[in-house]
Design an enzyme around this catalytic site. Structure first.
Site, PDB file in Angstrom:
ATOM      1  N   ASN A 117      -4.518   3.305  -6.854  1.00  0.00           N
ATOM      2  CA  ASN A 117      -4.877   4.504  -6.560  1.00  0.00           C
ATOM      3  C   ASN A 117      -3.356   5.367  -7.275  1.00  0.00           C
ATOM      4  O   ASN A 117      -4.627   6.762  -7.108  1.00  0.00           O
ATOM      5  CB  ASN A 117      -3.344   4.717  -5.224  1.00  0.00           C
ATOM      6  CG  ASN A 117      -3.755   3.911  -4.489  1.00  0.00           C
ATOM      7  OD1 ASN A 117      -4.843   4.831  -3.174  1.00  0.00           O
ATOM      8  ND2 ASN A 117      -2.505   2.978  -3.527  1.00  0.00           N
TER       9      ASN A 117
ATOM     10  N   GLN B   3       0.829  -1.256   0.170  1.00  0.00           N
ATOM     11  CA  GLN B   3      -0.029  -0.526  -0.062  1.00  0.00           C
ATOM     12  C   GLN B   3       0.920   0.428  -0.266  1.00  0.00           C
ATOM     13  O   GLN B   3       2.046   1.286   0.636  1.00  0.00           O
ATOM     14  CB  GLN B   3      -1.046   0.308   1.392  1.00  0.00           C
ATOM     15  CG  GLN B   3      -1.483   1.337   1.548  1.00  0.00           C
ATOM     16  CD  GLN B   3      -3.004   1.432  -0.087  1.00  0.00           C
ATOM     17  OE1 GLN B   3      -2.436   1.977  -0.199  1.00  0.00           O
ATOM     18  NE2 GLN B   3      -3.181   0.341   0.283  1.00  0.00           N
TER      19      GLN B   3
ATOM     20  N   GLU C 106      -8.568  -1.474   0.855  1.00  0.00           N
ATOM     21  CA  GLU C 106      -8.535  -1.102   2.313  1.00  0.00           C
ATOM     22  C   GLU C 106      -9.068  -0.376   2.542  1.00  0.00           C
ATOM     23  O   GLU C 106      -9.376  -0.650   4.142  1.00  0.00           O
ATOM     24  CB  GLU C 106      -7.121  -0.395   2.627  1.00  0.00           C
ATOM     25  CG  GLU C 106      -5.886  -0.580   3.515  1.00  0.00           C
ATOM     26  CD  GLU C 106      -4.518  -0.593   3.486  1.00  0.00           C
ATOM     27  OE1 GLU C 106      -4.211  -0.336   5.054  1.00  0.00           O
ATOM     28  OE2 GLU C 106      -3.746  -0.224   2.692  1.00  0.00           O
ATOM     29  N   ARG C 107      -9.352   1.274   2.419  1.00  0.00           N
ATOM     30  CA  ARG C 107     -10.497   1.796   2.910  1.00  0.00           C
ATOM     31  C   ARG C 107     -11.844   0.658   3.396  1.00  0.00           C
ATOM     32  O   ARG C 107     -12.292   0.955   4.196  1.00  0.00           O
ATOM     33  CB  ARG C 107     -10.647   2.996   2.222  1.00  0.00           C
ATOM     34  CG  ARG C 107      -9.997   3.941   2.104  1.00  0.00           C
ATOM     35  CD  ARG C 107     -10.175   5.036   1.465  1.00  0.00           C
ATOM     36  NE  ARG C 107     -10.712   6.260   1.949  1.00  0.00           N
ATOM     37  CZ  ARG C 107     -12.433   6.215   1.863  1.00  0.00           C
ATOM     38  NH1 ARG C 107     -12.733   5.676   0.863  1.00  0.00           N
ATOM     39  NH2 ARG C 107     -12.809   6.669   2.101  1.00  0.00           N
TER      40      ARG C 107
END
Length: 299
Positions: free
Chosen positions: A131, A54, A97-98
């Site tokens: 991202n 990440q 991930e969020r």
């Protein structure tokens, strides 16, 4: 019928070759988004490990609170993407991930997930690309992401540009941020300085000059254009006062041409003009700067 029973009796191993140590070629692996009809499993949230690749390090607390409230009310609508991690049934997070963090905060025991077979490099590439496409990374996070692709997987700037859809010059500029003093990197990371400010400051090359100039930018709330002017004045300070008859002035067009060269090439440039004749001197501080300069001059 007996053959069918034998196939069904083998369980998941007969359906997922990776369970027997096989993984498909990376070029046929699906993208990060869930494909139509792709199986979605409800996986225990505590069986999923955080994505080691990440690149996003900061989450907006207010946005996370809103997402957690939404997940608590309606659940996780879009499945996350994970990859098998070991024989004990653990998974490594790739995308989402969020959503995974919000599911934990909301007290959910399971989260919808798509399980994909992919290498560590592919997982990292997908994480970075996802991202970058969502513009969730600040400038320093992008710089560290490209650094990991280069350092851990040996990708060239050209390969990184192809995989992320960015220009090679953009990749090079982000990597150059890592040469800034750590204090200035921290200011870019927290948003005190923009990427434009950082690009202008990098022309100075010297760590001490960069730090002092950054302090002036923050103190005076300078724009990027004002920062470029500050950098130019730092490199070419006004000459000391001399007798009127010996005072020398430089043509404004020459100074503007110098500034334009520095901004276009990203390196220190100096024009020595004498009545229409003279020379242009370009200063590079590293082999990367030299190669980038040659690409600009001889595309």
């Amino acid at each position: 019928m007996n053959d069918k029973k034998k196939v069904l009796g083998r369980g998941l191993d007969s359906l997922v070759p990776a369970a027997r140590g096989f993984a498909p070629p990376e070029h046929i692996l699906p993208p990060a988004a869930a494909a139509p009809g792709e199986p979605v499993l409800d996986l225990p949230v505590d069986k999923i490990d955080r994505n080691p690749y990440q690149t996003r390090r900061h989450f907006d607390e207010a946005a996370m609170a809103e997402l957690t409230a939404s997940v608590a009310s309606a659940g996780v609508i879009q499945p996350i993407v994970v990859r098998p991690q070991n024989a004990e049934g653990r998974y490594a997070l790739v995308v989402g991930e969020r959503r995974w963090l919000a599911a934990q905060k909301a007290g959910l025991s399971t989260v919808p997930a798509v399980v994909r077979l992919m290498s560590a490099q592919r997982a990292m590439e997908i994480t970075i690309i996802e991202n970058l496409q969502r513009e969730n990374l600040n400038a320093m996070e992008q710089a560290h992401a490209y650094q990991r692709l280069s350092g851990e997987f040996g990708l060239t700037q050209e390969q990184m540009a192809q995989r992320t859809g960015k220009d090679r010059s953009s990749v090079a500029n982000y990597l150059r941020l890592l040469k800034l003093p750590e204090s200035v990197q921290a200011q870019v990371n927290d948003g005190s300085l923009t990427f434009g400010h950082a690009k202008a400051l990098m022309v100075l090359e010297d760590a001490g000059l960069i730090s002092r100039a950054a302090a002036e930018v923050l103190k005076g709330h300078l724009s990027v254009r004002q920062t470029e002017k500050l950098v130019h004045n730092t490199l070419y300070p006004a000459p000391a006062a001399v007798k009127p008859e010996k005072k020398q002035t430089r043509d404004a067009n020459v100074r503007e041409a110098e500034r334009g060269l520095q901004q276009a090439l990203g390196i220190k440039a100096q024009i020595d003009d004498h009545n229409g004749k003279g020379k242009i001197v370009l200063h590079y501080g590293s082999l990367d700067d030299f190669e980038r300069l040659m690409e600009r001059l001889m595309p």
